[in-house]
Design a protein around this motif. Structure first.
Motif, short mmCIF file in Angstrom:
data_model
loop_
_atom_site.label_atom_id
_atom_site.label_comp_id
_atom_site.label_asym_id
_atom_site.label_seq_id
_atom_site.Cartn_x
_atom_site.Cartn_y
_atom_site.Cartn_z
N THR A 217 0.87 -1.11 -0.03
CA THR A 217 -0.13 0.04 0.03
C THR A 217 0.93 1.29 -0.05
N SER A 218 1.99 1.50 0.87
CA SER A 218 2.75 2.33 0.82
C SER A 218 3.63 2.66 -0.29
N LYS A 221 1.40 3.77 -3.23
CA LYS A 221 1.18 5.24 -3.35
C LYS A 221 2.50 6.13 -3.52
N ARG A 226 -2.74 3.88 -8.48
CA ARG A 226 -3.95 3.71 -7.72
C ARG A 226 -4.81 2.67 -8.20
N THR A 230 -4.45 -4.28 -2.95
CA THR A 230 -3.05 -4.82 -2.28
C THR A 230 -3.48 -5.53 -1.28
#
Length: 331
Positions: A217-218, A221, A226, A230
């Motif tokens: 996720t990190s 990002k 997008r 995840t």
């Protein structure tokens, strides 16, 4: 004259030095009641009071004051004698404590070079997961950072007061996969292509080990991607298992490059994108100040620091390396 029991003398010396039964109990790893019992037995053996008992504190009697300096010196001499014996017993031997993953994936493949330079040194390796810092409280409670070794490699923040500390390298997370995923129907060309591939995850059995570590996720990002789920993909309980799954073509893992040096060299893993994120911890060589001049410690220190400086995966890549088995940092 028959000497009193050594445990009784040790209890008295510690309590007298600290002027506290409680602190003596902490030092000797027994209960305060046990210290009090030993002191009482010593006083009965000698036929003299060694302490004045007062509310909330104790004080030495003249007899106690006469005993304390010589007993403290005697125990110091015994400690020196034991240390000298241990030094001779350990001469030519080095005990290394190291986290298991770093030992198997980075250190052991390089040890032939160290053995060639130090053929007479008896190197003993102990792989311990406890060398991965889990919480600062573990260290603040007086834990032995070396885990019984002469030197240790720890994975943490490097804040180890009272020890000599050398940073080996930072740890960072980088996408990696089998080179087969760079081809085929949905080849990995840009981070956005990850939506067509299986994401591999890992979560350590001890949650504190994962604090601060980046996840998909990190990373997505940070990459500006997008719309990727995840949560999909299998999860493993150790990073090396997830990285092995990636090498076998099961998907893409946000792996630790220093754990994949061999796989990168042989080409079973590649890093399709240069974007990396720090894990929040680093690897450190740690040893006591008392041992820093030992020939075996100095030999290992010189060797491993040179290996760390020469390691191409010690620093995050700054250029695209999608088709390179070995990183090119552009000079």
């Amino acid at each position: 004259m028959r000497l009193p029991p050594l445990n009784a003398l040790r209890a008295f010396e510690a309590a007298a030095r600290h002027c506290s039964v409680y602190k003596a109990a902490q030092e000797l790893h027994v209960t305060p009641a046990a210290i009090s019992h030993q002191i009482k037995a010593l006083e009965e053996h000698l036929g003299v009071a060694l302490f004045k008992r007062m509310p909330r504190r104790i004080a030495l009697t003249p007899a106690g004051e006469a005993c304390l300096p010589k007993l403290t010196a005697a125990f110091a001499q015994m400690a020196d004698a034991v240390a000298a014996a241990q030094h001779l017993a350990h001469a030519g031997r080095l005990m290394l404590s190291v986290p298991p993953a770093l030992a198997s994936k980075w250190l052991i493949p390089k040890l032939a070079g160290f053995r060639d330079r130090n053929p007479d040194l008896d190197l003993r390796i102990s792989a311990r997961q406890t060398l991965v810092d889990r919480a600062r409280g573990e260290l603040d409670q007086g834990a032995n950072l070396l885990e019984g070794g002469d030197v240790a490699i720890r994975f943490g923040d490097g804040d180890y007061p009272g020890y000599v500390v050398h940073k080996l390298f930072d740890s960072y997370a980088l996408p990696m996969c089998s080179p087969r995923l760079l081809e085929g129907t949905n080849p990995l060309r840009t981070p956005d292509d990850l939506r067509h591939h299986t994401l591999l995850h890992y979560e350590n059995d001890i949650a504190m080990v994962d604090v601060g570590r980046p996840n998909w996720t990190s990373w997505l990002k940070a990459a500006g991607v997008r719309g990727v789920n995840t949560r999909r993909g299998p999860t493993f309980n150790h990073v090396t298992l997830a990285m092995q799954a990636a090498a076998d073509g099961l998907g893409v893992v946000l792996g630790i490059p220093i754990m994949a040096v061999g796989e990168f060299a042989e080409g079973s893993l590649v890093a399709p994108f240069p974007l990396s994120l720090p894990t929040g911890a680093s690897y450190y060589l740690v040893y006591s100040r008392e041992n820093q001049d030992e020939p075996s410690v100095a030999a290992f220190r010189e060797w491993i620091l040179a290996e760390a400086r020469a390691e191409p995966w010690a620093e995050p890549p700054q250029v695209p390396i999608a088709f390179a088995a070995v990183p090119d940092f552009g000079g």
